[in-house]
Scaffold this active site. Structure first.
Site, mmCIF file in Angstrom:
data_model
loop_
_atom_site.group_PDB
_atom_site.id
_atom_site.type_symbol
_atom_site.label_atom_id
_atom_site.label_comp_id
_atom_site.label_asym_id
_atom_site.label_seq_id
_atom_site.Cartn_x
_atom_site.Cartn_y
_atom_site.Cartn_z
ATOM 1 N N ASP A 38 0.900 -1.317 0.081
ATOM 2 C CA ASP A 38 -0.239 0.124 0.241
ATOM 3 C C ASP A 38 0.525 1.724 0.121
ATOM 4 O O ASP A 38 1.675 1.408 0.137
ATOM 5 C CB ASP A 38 -0.592 -0.324 0.729
ATOM 6 C CG ASP A 38 -0.179 -0.212 2.934
ATOM 7 O OD1 ASP A 38 0.845 0.575 2.423
ATOM 8 O OD2 ASP A 38 -1.327 -0.630 3.646
ATOM 9 N N LYS A 60 -4.718 3.302 -1.462
ATOM 10 C CA LYS A 60 -5.499 4.173 -0.973
ATOM 11 C C LYS A 60 -5.263 6.251 -0.885
ATOM 12 O O LYS A 60 -4.105 5.883 -0.402
ATOM 13 C CB LYS A 60 -6.461 3.788 0.246
ATOM 14 C CG LYS A 60 -7.169 2.985 0.706
ATOM 15 C CD LYS A 60 -8.455 2.924 1.707
ATOM 16 C CE LYS A 60 -8.112 0.873 1.789
ATOM 17 N NZ LYS A 60 -7.856 0.632 2.998
ATOM 18 N N MET A 175 -4.058 9.918 11.876
ATOM 19 C CA MET A 175 -5.265 9.286 10.519
ATOM 20 C C MET A 175 -5.601 11.017 11.383
ATOM 21 O O MET A 175 -6.995 11.019 11.283
ATOM 22 C CB MET A 175 -5.985 8.430 10.253
ATOM 23 C CG MET A 175 -4.883 7.414 9.892
ATOM 24 S SD MET A 175 -6.553 6.008 9.742
ATOM 25 C CE MET A 175 -6.464 4.862 11.216
HETATM 26 N N1 SAH Z 1 -0.211 0.457 10.065
HETATM 27 C C1 SAH Z 1 0.748 1.628 10.435
HETATM 28 C C2 SAH Z 1 -0.666 3.076 10.981
HETATM 29 C C3 SAH Z 1 -1.301 2.907 9.752
HETATM 30 S S1 SAH Z 1 -2.893 4.380 9.834
HETATM 31 C C4 SAH Z 1 1.307 1.824 11.324
HETATM 32 O O1 SAH Z 1 1.690 1.094 13.009
HETATM 33 O O2 SAH Z 1 1.987 3.126 11.359
HETATM 34 C C5 SAH Z 1 -2.010 5.835 8.895
HETATM 35 C C6 SAH Z 1 -1.175 6.515 9.640
HETATM 36 O O3 SAH Z 1 0.063 6.321 10.315
HETATM 37 C C7 SAH Z 1 -1.066 7.872 9.627
HETATM 38 O O4 SAH Z 1 -2.290 8.856 8.967
HETATM 39 C C8 SAH Z 1 0.090 8.947 10.067
HETATM 40 O O5 SAH Z 1 -1.119 9.252 10.862
HETATM 41 C C9 SAH Z 1 0.233 7.597 10.586
HETATM 42 N N2 SAH Z 1 1.777 7.607 9.720
HETATM 43 C C10 SAH Z 1 2.103 6.383 9.016
HETATM 44 N N3 SAH Z 1 3.235 6.844 8.259
HETATM 45 C C11 SAH Z 1 3.933 8.140 8.979
HETATM 46 C C12 SAH Z 1 4.589 8.659 9.631
HETATM 47 N N4 SAH Z 1 5.717 7.739 8.305
HETATM 48 N N5 SAH Z 1 4.868 9.463 9.793
HETATM 49 C C13 SAH Z 1 3.878 10.281 10.301
HETATM 50 N N6 SAH Z 1 2.776 9.404 10.817
HETATM 51 C C14 SAH Z 1 2.646 8.007 10.293
#
Ligand code: SAH
Length: 255
Positions: A38, A60, A175
């Protein structure tokens, strides 16, 4: 028939820096027939796959769902039923707001074997790269990961808001960028000090990382002045002050 079945590995890609994947996760990528990935999985990791691997993008965009979740569940199961070894690569940790439950349930229905390989989640890693440990012996002994994307079915009840506002030292909102003012106001409304520091870390652990510091009552204004692109973690709590001393990662542009 059983023997022809493949297997699915749900692999956490880590938060951004490709070196933050686990050794086990990397081995899965290197040996899989199919990689289903993704938007938040770093494309550099795809270069580690076999040259003949099949790549399927299931990303998405915010507000723009490219493939329906059900279709993704179906694709993964079908590939495994063809006898393929499939890596389902997900940003961060697959079990933290990663829908691994839905996808794995589909596999159970089809009798397909799977493993879950955890990853480093953004809510811990992005603050760490901003010099903010989410817990600290003297500052924070409780930590919560909370979705800031509140759909109708998924709203946080008043009881939960009160508990979050008054009982949890550090809160990482995932998010939450489209909802940040509401999230801050709710915490204040349910009893959190309006001066509580807040960090927003965008593209954490990547070369595009940026961090801004504000407070619950001023975040709205701070974000109006600073463009902070998604993905971003909103981190609330006194641990944010530790950045003043512990900042270690050279960011794209300093705050
Ligand atoms: N499974 C992922 C989260 C997915 S939800 C995890 O464990 O990190 C997606 C959200 O993750 C984004 O909206 C943001 O809030 C956060 N996110 C993912 N990658 C990020 C990054 N490199 N820096 C800051 N926030 C991040």
């Amino acid at each position: 028939m059983e023997n022809n079945r493949g297997k699915v590995f749900f692999v956490g890609a880590g938060p951004g820096d490709p070196e933050l994947i686990t050794v086990k996760g990397l081995k899965c990528i290197q040996s899989s027939d199919v990689i289903v990935y993704d938007r938040l999985a770093n494309p550099e990791l795809l270069n580690m796959a076999r040259k003949d691997a099949e790549f399927i993008y299931c990303g998405k965009q915010p507000n723009h769902h490219s493939i329906q979740q059900e279709e993704i569940n179906e694709i993964i199961a079908l590939k495994a039923l063809e006898g393929k070894i499939v890596t389902r690569l997900k940003g961060g940790d697959p079990c933290v707001f990663g829908r691994v439950g839905e996808e794995a349930e589909k596999l159970v229905e089809h009798g397909v074997a799977f493993e879950i390989i955890p990853g480093i989640t953004a809510g811990i890693a992005a603050p760490a790269y901003a010099g903010i440990p989410v817990t600290h012996r003297k500052v924070a002994s409780t930590f919560a990961m909370v979705t800031g994307h509140l759909c109708q079915d998924d709203t946080i009840s008043p009881d939960k808001w009160r508990a979050l506002a008054t009982g949890i030292d550090t809160i990482a909102f995932y998010m939450g960028m489209g909802n940040s003012t509401y999230l801050c106001n709710q915490l204040i409304h349910y009893g959190r000090n309006p001066e509580t520091p807040v960090a927003v870390v965008s593209w954490g652990t990547t070369e595009d990382q940026r961090t801004i510091i504000s407070t619950l009552n001023k975040l709205e204004k701070t974000l109006q002045e600073q463009n902070m692109p998604n993905p971003a973690i909103i981190l609330v709590g006194d641990v944010v002050h530790l950045r003043e001393r512990l900042s270690w990662f050279a960011e794209n542009s300093r705050d």
